[in-house]
Enzyme design. Structure first.
Site, short mmCIF file in Angstrom:
data_model
loop_
_atom_site.label_atom_id
_atom_site.label_comp_id
_atom_site.label_asym_id
_atom_site.label_seq_id
_atom_site.Cartn_x
_atom_site.Cartn_y
_atom_site.Cartn_z
N ARG A 108 0.84 -1.20 0.00
CA ARG A 108 0.00 0.00 0.00
C ARG A 108 0.87 1.23 0.00
NH1 ARG A 108 -5.07 0.67 3.84
NH2 ARG A 108 -3.66 0.31 5.56
N THR A 112 -1.15 7.47 -1.00
CA THR A 112 -2.37 7.39 -1.83
C THR A 112 -3.29 6.25 -1.41
OG1 THR A 112 -1.33 5.86 -3.38
CG2 THR A 112 -1.02 8.20 -3.82
N ASP A 203 -2.19 -3.80 12.20
CA ASP A 203 -1.59 -4.23 10.94
C ASP A 203 -1.39 -5.75 10.98
OD1 ASP A 203 0.43 -2.87 8.55
OD2 ASP A 203 0.66 -4.98 9.07
N ASP A 206 2.22 -7.04 10.43
CA ASP A 206 3.07 -6.79 11.60
C ASP A 206 2.73 -7.74 12.74
OD1 ASP A 206 4.47 -4.78 10.37
OD2 ASP A 206 3.35 -3.14 11.32
#
Ligand code: URA
Length: 212
Positions: A108, A112, A203, A206
């Site tokens: 990602r 944006t 996340d 993670d």
């Protein structure tokens, strides 16, 4: 949370899945436990996403007699969206050990939130069922980009399997790919301003791999 029946959306609210998801949401759950829970949950989700696979009757010889018995017509191909998809892949392959596996690497862009492809390797997908896996369906940008890539190979059908979805992600996938059904353990409330699912679990990559 938004779990009203919606065409093309399957929320798998089995108690074991919901219990494990809650443990994964806890911020204090350490990475090895998170990984193990994700494997267990993906195994259960895989059971649901494969529920309606076509069966053929084949003749087998048991030690006692001959019989007609059901057998999968085709084993789906599993495609993992790197890197967090590999956390789901583990459990899916435990119930579909014969499946061939593809990978598509997307990250990602943090400015944006668009998906940028850096890797792609698929086994033959033409006329096969594909189960595309990624734990988090957030903005839907990675899912949509991966679905574009998979569709270019002319599969027979595609199912998208995730652990958690945001309403925005489900809407984005269905807008771009109305023929793709989504299986998830829960649909959370919304995305925050940087595209994370709320309440979510943080996340996923993670949490699986212990990176920050
Ligand atoms: N990806 C994640 O890992 N977590 C989110 O909440 C959204 C996208």
């Amino acid at each position: 949370m938004g779990t009203a029946p919606q065409p093309g959306l399957h929320v798998v609210n089995h108690p074991l899945i919901q219990h494990k998801l809650t443990q994964m949401r806890r911020k204090e759950t350490p990475s090895p436990t998170f990984r193990q829970l994700l494997t267990e949950t993906s195994l259960l989700l895989a059971y649901e996403v494969t529920r309606e696979l076509a069966l053929d009757q084949v003749r087998v010889e048991t030690p006692l007699v001959s019989m007609e018995a059901p057998q999968l017509v085709d084993v789906p191909v599993v495609v993992s969206i790197l890197r967090a998809g590999n956390g789901l892949l583990e459990g899916v392959l435990q119930v579909l050990p014969e499946a061939r596996v593809g990978h598509v690497g997307l990250y990602r862009d943090h400015e944006t939130l668009e998906a940028v492809e850096y890797y792609c390797k698929f086994p033959p997908l033409a006329d096969r069922m594909v189960i595309l896996v990624d734990p988090m369906l957030a903005t839907g940008n990675s899912a949509t980009a991966a679905l574009d890539r998979v569709k270019a190979e002319s599969p027979a059908a595609i199912r998208f399997l995730c652990l958690l979805a945001a309403p925005e992600g489900v809407a984005a996938v269905h807008a771009a790919h109305p023929d793709v059904a989504v299986w998830t353990a829960a649909v959370d409330e919304c995305l925050n301003e940087v595209g994370y699912i709320l309440p979510g679990l943080g996340d996923a990559g993670d949490r699986i791999y212990g990176t920050t």
